[in-house]
Design an enzyme around this catalytic site. Structure first.
Site, PDB file in Angstrom:
ATOM      1  N   ASP A 256       0.842  -1.202   0.000  1.00 63.60           N
ATOM      2  CA  ASP A 256       0.000   0.000   0.000  1.00 63.60           C
ATOM      3  C   ASP A 256       0.876   1.251   0.000  1.00 63.60           C
ATOM      4  OD1 ASP A 256      -2.018  -1.765   0.166  1.00 63.60           O
ATOM      5  OD2 ASP A 256      -2.770  -1.108   2.145  1.00 63.60           O
TER       6      ASP A 256
ATOM      7  N   GLU B  98       3.870   1.690  -1.216  1.00 62.50           N
ATOM      8  CA  GLU B  98       4.453   1.918  -2.542  1.00 62.50           C
ATOM      9  C   GLU B  98       3.391   2.510  -3.476  1.00 62.50           C
ATOM     10  OE1 GLU B  98       7.270   1.949  -3.773  1.00 62.50           O
ATOM     11  OE2 GLU B  98       7.246   1.421  -5.902  1.00 62.50           O
TER      12      GLU B  98
ATOM     13  N   GLU C 202     -27.355 -16.363 -12.747  1.00 64.30           N
ATOM     14  CA  GLU C 202     -26.469 -15.361 -12.136  1.00 64.30           C
ATOM     15  C   GLU C 202     -27.129 -14.816 -10.881  1.00 64.30           C
ATOM     16  OE1 GLU C 202     -26.123 -12.224 -15.026  1.00 64.30           O
ATOM     17  OE2 GLU C 202     -26.131 -13.700 -16.621  1.00 64.30           O
TER      18      GLU C 202
ATOM     19  N   LYS D 228     -28.735 -12.097  -8.549  1.00 69.94           N
ATOM     20  CA  LYS D 228     -29.462 -10.848  -8.776  1.00 69.94           C
ATOM     21  C   LYS D 228     -28.982  -9.883  -7.685  1.00 69.94           C
ATOM     22  CE  LYS D 228     -34.009  -8.881  -9.540  1.00 69.94           C
ATOM     23  NZ  LYS D 228     -33.727  -7.662  -8.808  1.00 69.94           N
TER      24      LYS D 228
ATOM     25  N   ASP E 257     -28.473  -6.691  -5.441  1.00 73.69           N
ATOM     26  CA  ASP E 257     -29.464  -5.744  -4.945  1.00 73.69           C
ATOM     27  C   ASP E 257     -28.827  -4.355  -4.825  1.00 73.69           C
ATOM     28  OD1 ASP E 257     -31.859  -4.885  -4.108  1.00 73.69           O
ATOM     29  OD2 ASP E 257     -31.773  -5.792  -2.123  1.00 73.69           O
TER      30      ASP E 257
ATOM     31  N   ARG F 225     -30.276   4.033 -14.615  1.00 70.16           N
ATOM     32  CA  ARG F 225     -31.381   3.516 -15.407  1.00 70.16           C
ATOM     33  C   ARG F 225     -32.478   4.570 -15.588  1.00 70.16           C
ATOM     34  NH1 ARG F 225     -35.686  -0.336 -16.095  1.00 70.16           N
ATOM     35  NH2 ARG F 225     -36.832   0.285 -14.269  1.00 70.16           N
TER      36      ARG F 225
ATOM     37  N   TYR G 121     -23.098  -7.526 -15.691  1.00 68.22           N
ATOM     38  CA  TYR G 121     -23.846  -8.714 -16.116  1.00 68.22           C
ATOM     39  C   TYR G 121     -24.432  -8.594 -17.525  1.00 68.22           C
ATOM     40  CZ  TYR G 121     -27.430  -5.689 -13.986  1.00 68.22           C
ATOM     41  OH  TYR G 121     -28.215  -4.627 -13.634  1.00 68.22           O
TER      42      TYR G 121
ATOM     43  N   LYS H 191     -31.130 -16.420 -17.618  1.00 63.58           N
ATOM     44  CA  LYS H 191     -31.169 -15.794 -18.947  1.00 63.58           C
ATOM     45  C   LYS H 191     -30.934 -16.832 -20.029  1.00 63.58           C
ATOM     46  CE  LYS H 191     -29.074 -11.581 -17.181  1.00 63.58           C
ATOM     47  NZ  LYS H 191     -27.806 -10.904 -16.964  1.00 63.58           N
TER      48      LYS H 191
ATOM     49  N   LYS I  57     -37.126 -14.525  -7.385  1.00 63.00           N
ATOM     50  CA  LYS I  57     -36.903 -13.727  -6.181  1.00 63.00           C
ATOM     51  C   LYS I  57     -36.922 -14.623  -4.945  1.00 63.00           C
ATOM     52  CE  LYS I  57     -37.145  -9.487  -6.099  1.00 63.00           C
ATOM     53  NZ  LYS I  57     -38.037  -8.498  -6.666  1.00 63.00           N
TER      54      LYS I  57
ATOM     55  N   CYS J 145     -49.962   1.077  33.733  1.00 63.29           N
ATOM     56  CA  CYS J 145     -48.980   1.691  32.826  1.00 63.29           C
ATOM     57  C   CYS J 145     -47.564   1.436  33.350  1.00 63.29           C
ATOM     58  CB  CYS J 145     -49.254   3.191  32.747  1.00 63.29           C
ATOM     59  SG  CYS J 145     -47.940   4.092  31.890  1.00 63.29           S
TER      60      CYS J 145
ATOM     61  N   CYS K  45     -46.288   5.281  34.547  1.00 63.62           N
ATOM     62  CA  CYS K  45     -46.889   6.053  35.651  1.00 63.62           C
ATOM     63  C   CYS K  45     -47.734   5.182  36.583  1.00 63.62           C
ATOM     64  CB  CYS K  45     -47.727   7.199  35.087  1.00 63.62           C
ATOM     65  SG  CYS K  45     -49.227   6.622  34.275  1.00 63.62           S
TER      66      CYS K  45
ATOM     67  N   CYS L 134     -52.942   4.094  28.358  1.00 64.17           N
ATOM     68  CA  CYS L 134     -52.769   4.756  29.644  1.00 64.17           C
ATOM     69  C   CYS L 134     -53.509   6.081  29.489  1.00 64.17           C
ATOM     70  CB  CYS L 134     -51.282   5.009  29.914  1.00 64.17           C
ATOM     71  SG  CYS L 134     -51.044   6.164  31.271  1.00 64.17           S
TER      72      CYS L 134
ATOM     73  N   CYS M 292     -49.047  11.373  32.464  1.00 64.47           N
ATOM     74  CA  CYS M 292     -48.071  10.282  32.319  1.00 64.47           C
ATOM     75  C   CYS M 292     -46.787  10.810  31.661  1.00 64.47           C
ATOM     76  CB  CYS M 292     -48.668   9.157  31.478  1.00 64.47           C
ATOM     77  SG  CYS M 292     -47.484   7.853  31.131  1.00 64.47           S
TER      78      CYS M 292
END
Ligand code: IVH
Length: 665
Positions: free
Chosen positions: A30, A32, A108, A110, A112, A131, A217, A281, A305, A399, A402, A417, A422
């Site tokens: 890192d 370098e 493949e 999907k 999210d 999109r 994809y 697909k 899904k 309650c 109270c 209540c 309260c």
């Protein structure tokens, strides 16, 4: 000489980044890498004439943009049809096998996130477009440039358009939410929202910090580059150094497809990113073309899904909260588990009936999920897994705060209540009064209000406006500084000018939400006029029904509420609704237009959009009809978008709307 070195450094840094991010095989340290980057930055500064937007340095420079340009897609960016079970999926593939008996399918993940198109000319990255509505998207190139795994150069001549999903890896998402929490900022509900919000942020340094990623994809113009199938597209994308998850598989039988799905649902929780299904697909492009597309989605691909993620955990306890109306809500305290992107340790149990119908006992194993991917809820208990550590939960008669007797609302299965003193109700009313959709007092969040109440600084809504008198005492407490207090007092002072609609909503009158409050404020104009209205007069207003009208009359009839309003008046709170400026309205593009707003908006809240439109003279309605003049559609707009298209109603996305109001205002 410098030119050569610059070119050499750009090539080296690009190569090292690919090895690091895509191949997972770094060849330099890192330190370098950072040293070379600094050298390149220094040289580029000395030679501005050699500027290249695709230089590795440009990915780490923050810029603040004015807005995003609208771009029409060369080919519509389609969405996908969904199936939710094995039978529906079988039907989909059988239909294709009927036409093409030799058809193969790729399976493949999907991802999210949000769909993105990337454009390259003669190997150079030129543009990234969201999109949008499928036809017109936004140029978000500057933010996409900050995504380290997207190559700025590819080894392919001519025009190339590829598509994929910009996602926020689970780790980045957790880090982001931890930071949000630390800074007292609202948390993102899931990685998808966080990714979308980041891509649409005008400050590019935000995108760089939040560490997005992109999985490819789709090869939009693959045929032009000798690619004839999805299998070849994925292989080619991988060779071009795009990130393609290697899990994809070419399947020839339904069993293969189904076992891919089963394995993926098992692996899902351990993946570094969120997936919400599997995309199947048809492999060959010539066969895809023969099948064609519907208005929205291809006929050659489908998304299976996953059911909403359900996770098992343990019910540690049931606690009760008292709302501002006195309603008692039981909450499940859970052993923390990860569900749909976030750690969940609490869920609502709605009411007493729910606890009884689930036969819930403390220490039971329970199944939880997130409703609509957002709100955690208990789905069922697992009594078969019960052991002898379980303890019955006893619904209280008093309650929890109270200790006054609880009263049951016979119609609604809710317990209340009814003690107006309260403390829980007082705190909740103050929290509601200060909240974003009410008086919107910055710096008076839930925790602050609770603290101020617990430490006897606040006991009523009126006290909020007298808080500045306790400046010296507040400064004695840890966590309160001069600057912070000045800011808070200023925010409180400012809130006095809020329109009547917000004050009305903030009062927390039962059944009166923000929409009804705005309607009433516009109709009556002043608090006094509204307070004098009787049930009949109130009911004459469209959408104000009998229950709402009665609730209003009851609220304003009570001495303590009349006193509260008189006190707020004396404290100089605005009690009027600003009249809509006729001139502004008639000049506006939106004057007298009937507008529908749908989908998720990124830059403005739905409420802000509605308020702006109303101020500019538009009428906002909920559904598309012949009278609709315009639909403003955010992301994930559903049936309203379809209906608007079918009815030839003009459709604007958020960017177009923002542009127009900037003109108009
Ligand atoms: S293909 C014409 N493949 O899911 C084909 N989409 O619900 C268009 N998505 O809009 C899409 N992973 O944003 C495809 N492996 C994948 C995907 C994928 C996620 C998204 C994409 C699409 C949405 C539809």
């Amino acid at each position: 000489m410098s030119k050569q070195r610059i070119e050499q450094l750009r090539a080296l840094l690009t190569q090292y980044a690919t090895q690091y991010y895509i191949e997972d095989q770094p060849t330099v340290s890192d330190a370098e890498y950072d040293r070379l980057m600094e050298e390149l930055q220094a040289l580029e500064q000395q030679h501005p004439e050699l500027y290249d937007p695709n230089s590795p340095t440009q990915r780490i420079i923050g810029k603040v943009l004015d807005g995003f340009e609208q771009v029409t897609h060369a080919q519509q960016m389609l969405s996908l049809g969904d199936v939710f079970n094995k039978e529906e999926l079988q039907e989909f593939v059988d239909r294709i096998w009927k036409q093409f008996p030799d058809a193969k399918f790729t399976c493949e993940y999907k991802y999210d996130g949000l769909a993105m198109a990337l454009m390259y000319e003669d190997g150079d990255f030129v543009r990234a477009v969201t999109r949008g509505d499928g036809f017109v998207g936004e140029d978000v190139s500057e933010n996409v440039r900050t995504i380290a795994t997207i190559p700025m150069h590819i080894d392919m001549p001519g025009h190339v358009e590829v598509r994929g999903e910009v996602i926020m890896p689970k780790k980045s998402f957790e880090a982001l939410n931890a930071l949000q929490e630390e800074n007292h900022q609202p948390l993102f509900a899931n990685p998808r929202n966080a990714a979308a919000g980041t891509i649409r942020n005008l400050d590019t340094s935000i995108a760089r910090k939040r560490r997005l990623d992109m999985y490819l994809y789709y090869f939009q113009n693959g045929e032009e580059h000798g690619i004839h199938s999805q299998q070849e597209a994925l292989t080619s994308l991988q060779k071009l150094n795009f990130r393609v998850d290697p899990s994809w598989k070419l399947c020839s039988t339904f069993d293969e497809i189904w076992s891919f799905i089963e394995q993926a649902s098992q692996k899902r929780a351990d993946l570094p990113f969120e997936i919400d299904g599997i995309v199947i697909k048809l492999n060959r492009f010539d066969q895809q073309q023969q099948l064609g597309t519907t208005a929205k989605a291809p006929r050659y691909a489908i998304a299976y899904k996953f059911p909403a993620e359900e996770v098992e955990t343990r019910l540690i306890d049931i606690t009760l909260t008292v709302g501002r109306t006195g309603k008692i809500t039981p909450n499940a305290v859970l052993e923390p588990v990860r569900v749909a992107g976030t750690k969940v340790s609490a869920a609502t149990l709605h009411n007493r009936d729910r606890i009884e119908s689930y036969d819930l006992k403390i220490n039971d194993k329970v199944i939880i999920r997130k409703a609509g991917d957002i709100i955690p809820e208990v789905v069922r208990a697992l009594p078969e897994k019960r052991d002898d550590t379980v303890v019955d939960f006893v619904w209280p008669t008093t309650c929890p705060i109270c200790h006054c007797e609880l009263v049951k609302d016979e119609q609604l299965a809710d317990y209340y209540c009814v003690n107006p003193e309260c403390p829980a109700q007082i705190v909740e009313s103050m929290i509601h009064f200060c909240s974003r959709n009410a008086m919107d007092i910055e710096g008076m969040g839930d925790k602050k209000v609770e603290w101020l109440h617990d430490h006897h600084f606040l006991d009523s809504i009126e006290d909020i406006y007298c808080l500045h008198e306790k400046r010296e005492q507040l400064l004695q407490h840890k966590g309160w500084g001069e600057k912070g207090l000045d800011k808070l007092f200023e925010a409180i002072e400012q809130s006095k000018q809020q329109p009547l609609s917000r004050l009305l909503f903030g009062l927390g009158i039962p059944l009166i939400g923000a929409k009804a409050a705005a309607l009433l404020a516009n109709e009556f104009g002043t608090m006094d006029a509204l307070m004098q209205a009787n049930v009949m007069r109130l009911q004459s207003i469209n959408t104000i029904g009998h229950s709402m009208a009665t609730s209003l009359v009851k609220f304003f009839g009570q001495d303590k509420n009349q006193q509260l309003i008189a006190n707020l008046k004396a404290l100089h709170l605005n009690m009027e609704q600003p009249q809509i400026n006729q001139e502004e309205q008639t000049d506006s593009f939106f004057a007298n237009k009937t507008v529908v707003v749908t989908g998720t908006l990124q830059q403005m809240t739905r409420k802000e959009v509605t308020e702006t439109l109303e101020r500019l003279g538009a009428k906002i309605t909920n559904s598309i009809s012949k009278k609709t003049d315009l639909l403003i559609a955010g992301e994930k707009a559903g049936s309203k978008l379809e209906k608007a298209k079918a009815n030839h109603v003009p459709i604007w996305d958020e960017a177009r709307f923002l542009k127009e109001i900037h003109h108009d205002e």
